[in-house]
Design an enzyme around this catalytic site. Structure first.
Site, PDB file in Angstrom:
ATOM      1  N   HIS A 267      51.458  71.978 -84.098  1.00 15.71           N
ATOM      2  CA  HIS A 267      50.624  72.465 -82.984  1.00 15.71           C
ATOM      3  C   HIS A 267      51.502  73.098 -81.885  1.00 15.71           C
ATOM      4  O   HIS A 267      51.291  74.247 -81.491  1.00 15.71           O
ATOM      5  CB  HIS A 267      49.822  71.286 -82.411  1.00 15.71           C
ATOM      6  CG  HIS A 267      48.951  71.646 -81.243  1.00 15.71           C
ATOM      7  ND1 HIS A 267      47.611  71.903 -81.366  1.00 15.71           N
ATOM      8  CD2 HIS A 267      49.218  71.809 -79.929  1.00 15.71           C
ATOM      9  CE1 HIS A 267      47.092  72.193 -80.186  1.00 15.71           C
ATOM     10  NE2 HIS A 267      48.060  72.145 -79.297  1.00 15.71           N
ATOM     11  N   GLU A 268      52.485  72.357 -81.438  1.00 16.62           N
ATOM     12  CA  GLU A 268      53.334  72.872 -80.359  1.00 16.62           C
ATOM     13  C   GLU A 268      54.158  74.073 -80.824  1.00 16.62           C
ATOM     14  O   GLU A 268      54.430  74.992 -80.055  1.00 16.62           O
ATOM     15  CB  GLU A 268      54.236  71.759 -79.803  1.00 16.62           C
ATOM     16  CG  GLU A 268      53.500  70.559 -79.216  1.00 16.62           C
ATOM     17  CD  GLU A 268      52.481  70.898 -78.130  1.00 16.62           C
ATOM     18  OE1 GLU A 268      52.616  71.955 -77.479  1.00 16.62           O
ATOM     19  OE2 GLU A 268      51.526  70.114 -77.940  1.00 16.62           O
ATOM     20  N   HIS A 271      52.217  77.172 -80.264  1.00 16.90           N
ATOM     21  CA  HIS A 271      52.356  77.655 -78.879  1.00 16.90           C
ATOM     22  C   HIS A 271      53.695  78.375 -78.686  1.00 16.90           C
ATOM     23  O   HIS A 271      53.770  79.468 -78.125  1.00 16.90           O
ATOM     24  CB  HIS A 271      52.292  76.479 -77.896  1.00 16.90           C
ATOM     25  CG  HIS A 271      50.917  75.935 -77.653  1.00 16.90           C
ATOM     26  ND1 HIS A 271      49.879  76.707 -77.182  1.00 16.90           N
ATOM     27  CD2 HIS A 271      50.401  74.680 -77.792  1.00 16.90           C
ATOM     28  CE1 HIS A 271      48.778  75.960 -77.046  1.00 16.90           C
ATOM     29  NE2 HIS A 271      49.074  74.725 -77.418  1.00 16.90           N
ATOM     30  N   GLU A 297      45.832  78.479 -77.375  1.00 15.18           N
ATOM     31  CA  GLU A 297      45.342  77.387 -78.223  1.00 15.18           C
ATOM     32  C   GLU A 297      44.984  77.904 -79.616  1.00 15.18           C
ATOM     33  O   GLU A 297      45.064  77.157 -80.601  1.00 15.18           O
ATOM     34  CB  GLU A 297      44.139  76.719 -77.550  1.00 15.18           C
ATOM     35  CG  GLU A 297      43.764  75.376 -78.117  1.00 15.18           C
ATOM     36  CD  GLU A 297      44.738  74.245 -77.779  1.00 15.18           C
ATOM     37  OE1 GLU A 297      45.711  74.469 -77.020  1.00 15.18           O
ATOM     38  OE2 GLU A 297      44.545  73.125 -78.303  1.00 15.18           O
TER      39      GLU A 297
END
Lengths: 505, 505
Positions: A267-268, A271, A297
């Protein structure tokens, strides 16, 4: 380029560097700082933020922007040039920065400073009434904020635009309603199958040292570049960057549960890879940044869910996880693992929600924020409203407010409008992947083999490299030829979970 | 306090916070930053340094200092008050900051920027002549620097005062001559004993993971406080602080040699504990900092050598090291270990030198810097001069310049005057410990048992807490009642190494 623009650019570079230094003070606080260092660090952050604010809103800056804007216009730079885009961006930012009276900002600091510890205690002790008066103040501040910022149609537009420029609440509402109408029955259908997926093996002892050792493998598997990246450890994971060539993530390591480090890292990385992909021509300007919370997101969800929870990904990479945790996963087949990490289960806590039920948590908050903002409910009426919506959307009611309307920190400050960007991210992600695979079918072939090169190429070209040159709606439209469309997400989740749960139609 | 002082103090706090942010950019570069992040980071550091320089030398700052100085004087604050000390410090700093013409600073940047890679290549290829022209420029810049800064007696005074305020070259020379006169024969006497100490077991495989695991134990053993500290990993170890409550160190881990992490950690802890000990009343001012390079080095050497290489320390802590490395140290007795870590051996490289020969490396550089500064030798004549002095002081001659006059990075920029502070640190350390134990004999009892509480109490009171309120000579005199005195060091080394090498008189 002319002199005026270059003079402005110089000032913007300085401001950028100062902002990055301030961000490093934050990163370091979360990752390295010893406990007693907090007081000094708070002062340092506050000093730099004051300098940034005063540089950014100074009359000198205003004059520089105006002169450079005239010059850029007279030189005829096209709309999508860096020059014209930067002028648009800083003109708007300067005007917004000037809008907020110092008195309002001081009250925000004061109210949230007071609300935070009360909320933390209230959540711990399940005592919503003690927090309610503070929430009423936050609601009032949010109403003021909407008036300060201004809006055409609805108050909430002003607030959501702080995080998702140019988006209309009415459009979001319509899209969310569609998602809700399609998702709620799907969740119910899954519920009716009973508890058919066993994910207990994800909840057992997983050595933190081993997690830390293999995290880089999975970061690289989704395309993260360690020559330009770094993983730190933090309690609340986040991504941050100091330049496109230094875009970092943090991860947390849960020794009793496999998912947090695995999907948190991907997830990170999503980003951070957005930031790694911003164009070199935007460096040291505010354009070198993802254009909105929602689009950001979409990138994190793309790699956490659409890639990271796909069958193809684990077909290629599951062996690596098994090697790392032979005693925990040795007897677990790929299919068992794939189903377990995609288990759907209505639950109370947003941050623990699965891919399908997650949006319901957001839509609930989106609706409640509007009701609070528009004076339809007061703080005191929140718990009942919350629980009613939980029952309608997820079929469950929390046994207490700590697991209900007290669970998030967000409402200790006027940040209404932020929550919906989480769900927008999920929808954008599916919409982008849908377009990408239509334009380049090789992307799908690669994903089926756990590879992401073609996907990165497409995202780099259509999303990453333009940074903040375009507003989110404009960027999505340029990339997909369409406005925000919930159908790809609905189709994706319907197909995926019908297969997993064998929902024969 | 009056208004003028508080206005100044406010500005000083801001400047301090900005300086700490700039230092964090440096710390992070060495510890966390990914390789590609370097270019952006260089710009950020440069932007902040320009802001710091322009704030620190602004006319506004000059006026604030002047007004506050008048006020502090009229209010009659005593000499050793924070107010009077701070005014002294910033008045001098402001005047010095204004002295350097921008043109001179630009030339330093230019010359060292060009000299650095040439030096690195020259050292690698043992090609001093290619570096010589750059060294001539560095000499010239140093001569200019001395004129800009001004001096009463000798040019070199101006330079050494940048690192050791108020010290006279003539005094240092006399002290160094005494040290040399006593140390050279002692080294010779030890040499004549032959190679009687076996330290080969220090050079074998030592797991880095284990080093990292036990480093905190040894840091705490010398008194380092992890609530206010942190260990990072860096190629070139250093200490840095962001406040007295966040004073960090970095360590390197050599998997083939035990000493670097062990004594490096204790050395850097000595620096960091000085910063942890500065008075709370000095926080966010430039007084919250060790007063000079020499006094700082006295603290690092105190804990690396006087404590960390003492018999009492290892009597108390050797079991911990043995437990960590049973196969490497299981058969090595305490006495064997103690002798090995104190082995004396003339060698070519300063940073690898032992406690006794180390000062010789410094005195050699101190003498050569003066000869270069005063035009007695040119760059081209350096290698011969270097080798002659090596032979006189240590009885050895390097087989090439890479192991001789090319070994240090220092002379790629005009930093003459810095080297002697290393040796001053060694001398101050012994002088301070001598006074401390005279005033409180319990310190010695504790040290004999590997404890440092009483020593820290004394150092905190007499050295640490006053930060930069006093010039180094003044601080040493307040602490010991004496000027710089080499005798405690000479006595300490004579006694220690006579015992280790059984030099019966």
């Amino acid at each position: 380029m002319g002199n005026q623009y270059n003079t402005l650019l110089n000032k913007i570079h300085q401001l950028h560097d100062l902002e990055k230094a301030a961000q490093l003070l934050v990163w370091d606080r979360e990752v390295n700082m010893p406990p007693m260092g907090a007081a000094g660090r708070t002062q340092q952050i506050s000093t730099l933020q004051q300098m940034i604010h005063s540089m950014g809103t100074s009359d000198e800056m205003g004059a520089l922007i105006e002169q450079a804007a005239d010059e850029v216009q007279s030189e005829g730079h096209p709309y999508d040039s860096v020059e014209a885009s930067l002028i648009r961006f800083v003109t708007r930012g300067y005007a917004e920065g000037k809008k907020f009276p110092a008195e309002h900002i001081a009250r925000i600091t004061e109210v949230s400073g007071a609300a935070m510890p009360v909320w933390a205690k209230a959540r711990q002790e399940n005592d919503f009434p003690s927090f309610a008066p503070y929430l009423d103040q936050v609601i009032e501040l949010s109403q003021e904020q909407a008036e300060i910022l201004g809006y055409e149609d609805e108050k909430y537009d002003a607030l959501i635009n702080q995080y998702e420029r140019g988006v209309k609440t009415a459009d979001v509402r319509q899209v969310f309603d569609t998602v809700k109408a399609q998702t709620v029955p799907l969740i119910q259908e899954i519920q009716e199958k009973g508890d058919v997926i066993d994910d207990t093996f994800l909840h057992q002892e997983y050595s933190v040292a081993t997690q830390q050792k293999i995290a880089p493998y999975f970061a690289e598997a989704v395309g993260y570049d360690f020559q330009r990246g770094h993983i730190g450890t933090a309690t609340h994971p986040f991504a941050i960057n100091f330049s496109r060539d230094d875009a970092r993530i943090t991860t947390r390591w849960n020794k009793q549960f496999l998912n947090p480090f695995l999907f948190g890292t991907m997830h990170e990385c999503g980003h951070a890879m957005y930031e790694q992909g911003t164009g070199e021509d935007l460096a040291r300007t505010p354009l070198a940044r993802g254009t909105s919370m929602g689009v950001h997101e979409s990138q994190s969800r793309m790699f956490e869910n659409l890639v990271g929870r796909s069958y193809g990904f684990w077909q290629a990479h599951y062996h690596k996880l098994k090697e790392a945790f032979p005693s925990q996963l040795g007897d677990i087949s790929l299919d068992q693992f794939y189903k377990a990490i995609n288990k759907v289960q209505p639950s109370f806590i947003r941050v623990e929600a699965d891919e399908l039920t997650y949006n319901m948590h957001i839509i609930l908050r989106f609706e409640l924020e509007q009701e609070m903002l528009n004076g339809k409910i007061t703080a005191a009426q929140l718990p009942e409203a919350w629980n009613n919506k939980m029952e309608t959307m997820l079929g469950i009611v929390p046994e207490n407010d700590s697991n209900g309307c007290l669970q998030d920190i967000h409402w200790t400050r006027p940040s209404f409008g932020y929550f919906p960007t989480y769900a927008l991210g999920n929808l954008y992600a599916s919409q982008l992947l849908d377009t990408a695979t239509q334009q380049n079918p090789a992307i799908n072939d690669e994903l089926a083999n756990g590879q992401v090169t073609a996907l990165h190429q497409w995202l780099g070209e259509h999303i990453h490299k333009s940074g903040s040159k375009y507003d989110p709606a404009e960027l999505i439209s340029r990339a997909t030829g369409n406005t925000l469309d919930p159908q790809p997400f609905i189709q994706y989740t319907t197909k995926k979970f019908s297969a997993i749960y064998e929902l024969y139609s």
